[in-house]
Design a protein around this motif. Structure first.
Motif, short mmCIF file in Angstrom:
data_model
loop_
_atom_site.label_atom_id
_atom_site.label_comp_id
_atom_site.label_asym_id
_atom_site.label_seq_id
_atom_site.Cartn_x
_atom_site.Cartn_y
_atom_site.Cartn_z
N ILE A 26 35.00 13.78 -1.77
CA ILE A 26 35.25 14.44 -0.84
C ILE A 26 35.00 12.43 0.61
N ALA A 82 34.61 15.78 6.99
CA ALA A 82 35.49 15.46 5.77
C ALA A 82 37.22 14.90 6.71
N VAL A 127 39.79 13.79 0.99
CA VAL A 127 39.77 13.85 -0.46
C VAL A 127 40.80 12.95 -1.05
N GLU A 186 40.36 20.93 6.90
CA GLU A 186 39.47 21.01 6.78
C GLU A 186 38.79 20.96 5.46
N ALA A 187 38.38 20.30 4.03
CA ALA A 187 38.31 20.29 2.80
C ALA A 187 37.84 21.19 2.14
N LEU A 214 30.27 17.57 -4.38
CA LEU A 214 29.49 17.84 -3.43
C LEU A 214 28.37 16.86 -3.45
N SER A 257 29.91 13.33 -3.52
CA SER A 257 30.23 12.85 -2.22
C SER A 257 29.47 12.48 -1.77
N LYS A 310 31.19 27.79 5.41
CA LYS A 310 30.82 26.14 5.79
C LYS A 310 29.09 25.44 5.05
N THR A 361 28.19 19.74 7.67
CA THR A 361 29.51 19.15 7.53
C THR A 361 29.74 20.52 8.87
N ASN A 367 33.32 20.53 8.78
CA ASN A 367 34.55 20.96 8.39
C ASN A 367 35.33 20.61 7.21
N VAL A 368 34.16 21.01 6.37
CA VAL A 368 33.79 21.17 4.66
C VAL A 368 32.92 22.30 4.17
N ARG A 369 34.46 23.70 3.87
CA ARG A 369 33.68 24.93 2.89
C ARG A 369 34.14 25.27 1.74
#
Length: 671
Positions: free
Chosen positions: A276, A287, A290, A308-309, A322, A325, A580, A584, A586-588
């Protein structure tokens, strides 16, 4: 007349653009790299059990663009046939990641094989199809370990039960199935309009009639409503089978194949996400894209992320991605040559897995394996091929150890916790991770071990020709492990260390579970079809005999969880109660890796429930409203919000079709 027709053409073209401005993505839109958009609102990493369920629910909003990136392809036809998952498994094939653990010192130094689905549908396409739900005590314990967080009530049994029902369409068993196996159920505990079909096999092997009476004979009561929040006792599990054609019902067939034309969804197959991409200019990590590639050494491409990613890679791949990244334990990332973007020590830790072994006997009656081996016409029928092992029992601590034994073990477990946390823990010396270990350990010991929740699962296996196998599997291991990368390549498998049997209580629970399995096979009426014991054999009698045998023979029940646990960050947690990732914006993560404890259940049903809850959380996050007016923005634009059910979306598509039909009529009349 010509001017009227041109006006009509312009009107319909404009209306169609407003209805489906996402470049006319069609249902099941499997695309090549060169057909991808530059950006998507949601990029879902992994087209497995959770990934496809979430993609379907998010793409129900026509104002969202959704991309799923899946490392595998579409599976073979055999995955649609339930019994073939046992007789012609795709394990050790291109459809299996084929992972293995590092050597396990407490399991005779063995490496354990860990299959995971590498195809569209993920493990839901290759597993045993059990739709067994958690016990409500387990789900409420999950809530309790995150109760310090806002809105923790979202993860209570009452809320989760609704999500589980939302994922399924239940069909009662056939009369013949009920008559043979004496199945009981409660229709009120099931869903009636969900994407995944839930029912029982169309045929039951005759010896299944002995299962429930035998369990009762050894003191395990039958459970007539195992899906309503109490899984204790014996029953036949609901399976993910479509009774209209006796095929496997899984995330692809249920959530994707049923989508209407015009869905705003792209699915990219046979591409592995490599990392990511993050931007940290505003403080925390956001994020922005990708990256992915079809093979080692091939060109790496990327797409931008507008909203979101979402990681749906499962308990192995999600922590791996993760870490690749730059999000994870600082020492792990540095050793692998990955630049550290966020030191989050819990990524990959708190790993838990069910350990299983079986006691096998000669069979005096044809098993499913014998019927399949015969090659008869019946063995090729859809009804027979719908048969899967589904006789189970969840036995609590009192059944395994007696009331006094439970008290003694509970006291010993609690007194040993501090030393185990420091000497074994999860393989990490990080203080936050150790605090999480203590939280999980104490929750299992105090709230689950002493309750009526199953500590061991007993399963009735009829797939081997000439054999009947009664299996036992520990459900709440106190041993916790971890997953970590060794290189900066997504094509190199991570190291997996579940630390099997590192805690003495796990050994004792497995031993007593196997003793109970032997006892079940020797009790009436099942003993009328059971012959001599094949393994471990009559020479295994003492506790030491059992311990030595199971250390050399126990293996995964295919249920790894908790490697990106939903815990407070100060306890080595990776995601908050909104799924989440800490640090971060916007990463779930939406998969089994977020469960803080493993359940006395098979993981597929709770993962579907998790995906349904995640979709609700995400929709709410973007203030859903039914679309009003038009939106002529580019598909990559994320300025609009809205929520739309699949039924409503079908109505829009139907309206669009009516308008196009009117246009065709106009052309015929005026030209």
């Amino acid at each position: 007349m010509r001017s009227f027709a041109l006006f009509l053409l312009g009107f319909i073209a404009t209306t169609s653009a407003r209805i489906n401005y996402h470049r006319h993505i069609v249902s099941r839109a499997y695309v090549e790299q060169n057909a991808l958009f530059d950006a998507y609102d949601f990029v879902i990493v992994g087209g497995g059990t959770a990934g496809l369920a979430l993609a379907s629910r998010l793409s129900a909003n026509p104002n969202y663009t959704v991309l799923v990136i899946e490392a595998g392809g579409i599976g073979p036809d055999s995955v649609d046939i339930p019994a073939e998952t046992y007789f012609k498994s795709v394990f050790n094939s291109q459809y299996d990641w084929g992972y293995e653990t590092v050597p396990q010192p407490a399991a005779a130094g063995r490496k354990a094989y860990w299959p995971r689905g590498k195809l569209l549908g993920g493990s839901s396409a290759i597993n045993g199809m059990y739709l067994i739900r958690p016990h409500q005590i387990e789900v409420n314990t999950w809530h309790d370990v995150i109760s310090s967080q806002p809105d923790a009530h979202e993860w209570t049994w009452d809320n989760f039960f609704g999500a589980l029902k939302k994922s399924e369409t239940f069909t009662p068993p056939t009369d013949d199935t009920v008559k043979t196996a004496r199945i009981q159920w409660n229709a009120d505990s099931h869903g009636t309009s969900g994407p995944v079909h839930a029912t029982y096999p169309g045929y039951m092997v005759p010896s299944t009639q002995n299962w429930l009476p035998t369990l009762e004979a050894v003191g395990i009561p039958r459970n007539g409503d195992a899906d309503g929040g109490d899984t204790s006792g014996g029953f036949f599990a609901v399976s993910a089978i479509n009774p209209t054609n006796w095929t496997r019902s899984y995330s692809k067939s249920g959530y994707i194949d049923s989508l209407p034309p015009g869905s705003n969804l792209h699915i990219l197959l046979q591409n592995t996400v490599t990392r990511i991409l993050f931007d940290s200019s505003s403080g925390g990590l956001r994020a922005t894209g990708v990256e992915f590639s079809p093979a080692p050494g091939a060109t790496v491409q990327s797409v931008r992320v507008n909203k979101e990613a979402i990681l749906c890679g499962g308990s192995i791949n999600s922590p791996q991605i993760l870490q690749l990244s730059g999000v994870g334990p600082n020492d792990v990332l540095s050793a692998a040559g990955v630049d550290v973007r966020l030191d989050l020590p819990g990524v990959g830790t708190h790993l838990q897995d069910h350990i299983s072994a079986g006691v096998s006997f000669q069979s005096k009656q044809d098993t499913a394996g014998d019927i399949e081996k015969s090659g008869s016409d019946f063995s090729k029928s859809a009804e027979f091929l719908s048969f899967v092992n589904s006789g189970v029992a969840y036995v609590n601590s009192t059944t395994l150890f007696g009331a006094d034994g439970v008290t003694m073990m509970h006291q010993q477990m609690n007194s040993d916790m501090p030393s185990f946390a420091t000497s074994i823990g999860t393989g990490s010396n990080n203080s936050q991770v150790l605090e999480g270990f203590k939280t999980i350990y104490t929750a299992i010991s105090d709230k689950i071990f002493t309750s009526n929740v199953g500590q061991a699962e007993i399963l009735f296996n009829l797939n081997i020709p000439g054999q009947i196998v009664v299996q036992a599997a520990i459900q709440h291991p106190l041993s916790q492990g971890r997953i970590w990368i060794n290189t900066n390549s997504a094509f190199d498998a991570p190291s997996i260390d579940p630390q099997y049997f590192s805690h003495w209580a796990d050994v004792v629970t497995m031993r007593e579970g196997l003793k109970l399995a032997r006892k079940v096979a020797g009790a009436a009426p099942l003993n009328s079809v059971v012959g001599d014991e094949i393994a471990p054999g009559s020479q295994v009698v003492s506790d030491d005999d059992w311990d030595q045998w199971l250390r050399g023979n126990g293996g995964t029940e295919f249920h790894p969880t908790s490697s990106c646990a939903m815990l407070p960050r100060e306890q080595g947690g990776v995601v908050d109660n909104k799924l989440k990732v800490y640090g971060t914006s916007n990463v779930r993560i939406v998969d089994a890796s977020v469960f803080p404890i493993n359940f006395a259940a098979h993981t597929m049903a709770p993962v579907y429930g998790l995906a349904e809850r995640a979709a609700e959380i995400i929709h709410t996050n973007y203030n859903p409203e039914p679309p009003r007016g038009s939106n002529n923005s580019d598909p990559g634009d994320s300025s609009s919000n809205g929520d739309l059910s699949n039924d409503a979306y079908r109505n829009i598509i139907s309206s669009s079709t009516w308008l196009l039909g009117l246009f065709s009529l106009a052309l015929a009349v005026f030209f």
